[in-house]
Design a protein around this motif. Sequence first.
Motif, PDB file in Angstrom:
ATOM      1  N   ALA A   1      18.348 -18.239   8.907  1.00 21.06           N
ATOM      2  CA  ALA A   1      17.567 -19.336   8.131  1.00 21.06           C
ATOM      3  C   ALA A   1      17.124 -18.409   6.443  1.00 21.06           C
ATOM      4  O   ALA A   1      17.925 -19.735   5.117  1.00 21.06           O
ATOM      5  CB  ALA A   1      16.785 -20.391   8.246  1.00 21.06           C
ATOM      6  N   PHE A   2      16.768 -17.883   6.907  1.00 22.01           N
ATOM      7  CA  PHE A   2      16.262 -17.026   5.516  1.00 22.01           C
ATOM      8  C   PHE A   2      16.901 -15.812   5.390  1.00 22.01           C
ATOM      9  O   PHE A   2      15.836 -14.738   4.830  1.00 22.01           O
ATOM     10  CB  PHE A   2      14.483 -16.572   5.717  1.00 22.01           C
ATOM     11  CG  PHE A   2      13.870 -18.239   6.061  1.00 22.01           C
ATOM     12  CD1 PHE A   2      13.328 -18.680   3.981  1.00 22.01           C
ATOM     13  CD2 PHE A   2      13.609 -18.678   6.818  1.00 22.01           C
ATOM     14  CE1 PHE A   2      12.503 -19.622   4.199  1.00 22.01           C
ATOM     15  CE2 PHE A   2      13.148 -20.010   6.520  1.00 22.01           C
ATOM     16  CZ  PHE A   2      12.430 -20.499   5.808  1.00 22.01           C
ATOM     17  N   ASP A   3      17.816 -15.453   5.692  1.00 22.97           N
ATOM     18  CA  ASP A   3      18.430 -14.238   5.673  1.00 22.97           C
ATOM     19  C   ASP A   3      17.348 -13.076   6.326  1.00 22.97           C
ATOM     20  O   ASP A   3      17.022 -11.254   5.342  1.00 22.97           O
ATOM     21  CB  ASP A   3      18.857 -13.511   4.253  1.00 22.97           C
ATOM     22  CG  ASP A   3      20.589 -13.469   4.142  1.00 22.97           C
ATOM     23  OD1 ASP A   3      20.535 -13.140   5.002  1.00 22.97           O
ATOM     24  OD2 ASP A   3      21.369 -13.576   3.251  1.00 22.97           O
ATOM     25  N   GLY A   4      16.422 -13.082   7.295  1.00 20.88           N
ATOM     26  CA  GLY A   4      14.762 -12.194   7.200  1.00 20.88           C
ATOM     27  C   GLY A   4      14.270 -12.073   5.883  1.00 20.88           C
ATOM     28  O   GLY A   4      13.067 -10.818   6.440  1.00 20.88           O
ATOM     29  N   ARG A   5      14.349 -12.622   5.339  1.00 15.13           N
ATOM     30  CA  ARG A   5      13.207 -13.042   4.099  1.00 15.13           C
ATOM     31  C   ARG A   5      11.640 -14.196   4.315  1.00 15.13           C
ATOM     32  O   ARG A   5      11.578 -14.405   3.587  1.00 15.13           O
ATOM     33  CB  ARG A   5      13.498 -12.682   2.571  1.00 15.13           C
ATOM     34  CG  ARG A   5      14.280 -11.385   2.005  1.00 15.13           C
ATOM     35  CD  ARG A   5      14.896 -11.474   1.025  1.00 15.13           C
ATOM     36  NE  ARG A   5      15.585 -12.615   0.990  1.00 15.13           N
ATOM     37  CZ  ARG A   5      17.258 -13.166   0.715  1.00 15.13           C
ATOM     38  NH1 ARG A   5      17.688 -11.709   0.858  1.00 15.13           N
ATOM     39  NH2 ARG A   5      17.562 -14.312   0.057  1.00 15.13           N
ATOM     40  N   CYS A   6      11.514 -14.189   5.647  1.00 15.22           N
ATOM     41  CA  CYS A   6      10.676 -15.560   5.536  1.00 15.22           C
ATOM     42  C   CYS A   6       8.506 -15.036   5.764  1.00 15.22           C
ATOM     43  O   CYS A   6       9.378 -13.831   6.420  1.00 15.22           O
ATOM     44  CB  CYS A   6      10.728 -15.972   6.288  1.00 15.22           C
ATOM     45  SG  CYS A   6       9.749 -17.821   6.780  1.00 15.22           S
ATOM     46  N   SER A   7       8.511 -15.640   4.790  1.00 17.07           N
ATOM     47  CA  SER A   7       6.828 -14.933   5.183  1.00 17.07           C
ATOM     48  C   SER A   7       6.649 -15.350   6.036  1.00 17.07           C
ATOM     49  O   SER A   7       6.903 -15.954   6.565  1.00 17.07           O
ATOM     50  CB  SER A   7       5.944 -15.542   3.621  1.00 17.07           C
ATOM     51  OG  SER A   7       5.697 -17.085   4.377  1.00 17.07           O
ATOM     52  N   GLY A   8       5.490 -13.779   6.324  1.00 18.37           N
ATOM     53  CA  GLY A   8       4.403 -14.151   7.639  1.00 18.37           C
ATOM     54  C   GLY A   8       3.935 -15.549   8.180  1.00 18.37           C
ATOM     55  O   GLY A   8       4.389 -15.889   9.130  1.00 18.37           O
ATOM     56  N   SER A   9       3.680 -16.272   6.763  1.00 15.73           N
ATOM     57  CA  SER A   9       2.766 -17.301   7.432  1.00 15.73           C
ATOM     58  C   SER A   9       3.368 -18.477   8.192  1.00 15.73           C
ATOM     59  O   SER A   9       3.422 -19.971   8.552  1.00 15.73           O
ATOM     60  CB  SER A   9       1.757 -17.637   5.878  1.00 15.73           C
ATOM     61  OG  SER A   9       0.946 -16.671   6.247  1.00 15.73           O
ATOM     62  N   LEU A  10       4.782 -18.676   7.098  1.00 12.11           N
ATOM     63  CA  LEU A  10       5.798 -19.642   7.129  1.00 12.11           C
ATOM     64  C   LEU A  10       6.432 -19.472   8.378  1.00 12.11           C
ATOM     65  O   LEU A  10       6.698 -20.355   8.941  1.00 12.11           O
ATOM     66  CB  LEU A  10       6.811 -20.003   6.083  1.00 12.11           C
ATOM     67  CG  LEU A  10       7.780 -20.189   5.993  1.00 12.11           C
ATOM     68  CD1 LEU A  10       7.519 -22.099   6.338  1.00 12.11           C
ATOM     69  CD2 LEU A  10       8.800 -20.884   4.646  1.00 12.11           C
ATOM     70  N   ALA A  11       6.757 -18.057   8.419  1.00 12.52           N
ATOM     71  CA  ALA A  11       7.110 -18.038  10.101  1.00 12.52           C
ATOM     72  C   ALA A  11       6.530 -18.165  11.079  1.00 12.52           C
ATOM     73  O   ALA A  11       7.276 -19.191  12.149  1.00 12.52           O
ATOM     74  CB  ALA A  11       7.924 -16.172   9.872  1.00 12.52           C
TER      75      ALA A  11
END
Length: 128
Positions: free
Chosen positions: A16-26
Amino acid sequence: MFVPDRGATDTEIAAAFDGRCSGSLAKLLRRWNGLDLDVIRIHAVGDSVDSLPTVADSCHGTVIASDPSGFRYVQLPDGSISSLDHDGGTLVSVAIDFDDFIGNYIFGNRAAEFCGDEWAADVASSLA
């Protein structure tokens, strides 16, 4: 309030994020895969949650949340969060990252910017 039955997998988050999801959101997505808290909906990833909108691409970034008035919240590639006005498409920076978005803009000292003075008073009284 709606809480999904299961969290998202790392594979769903990465896709969903192309590997760029922030730590807290993940971390939130792994635990709950989105939340509907009436005032803000954190979108789910994958196809496992029918009751929540799913994370979507926009021309500005990745739509991670929305509110009942129609604003969408976009995570930009640098991790910052901006609101996207449904009427005119105006993009306004609201938080430096997901923690700032939840902890300050929605439920913290900047809550009036999110939903007005009455909401800010409700937030303040619940924290007292």
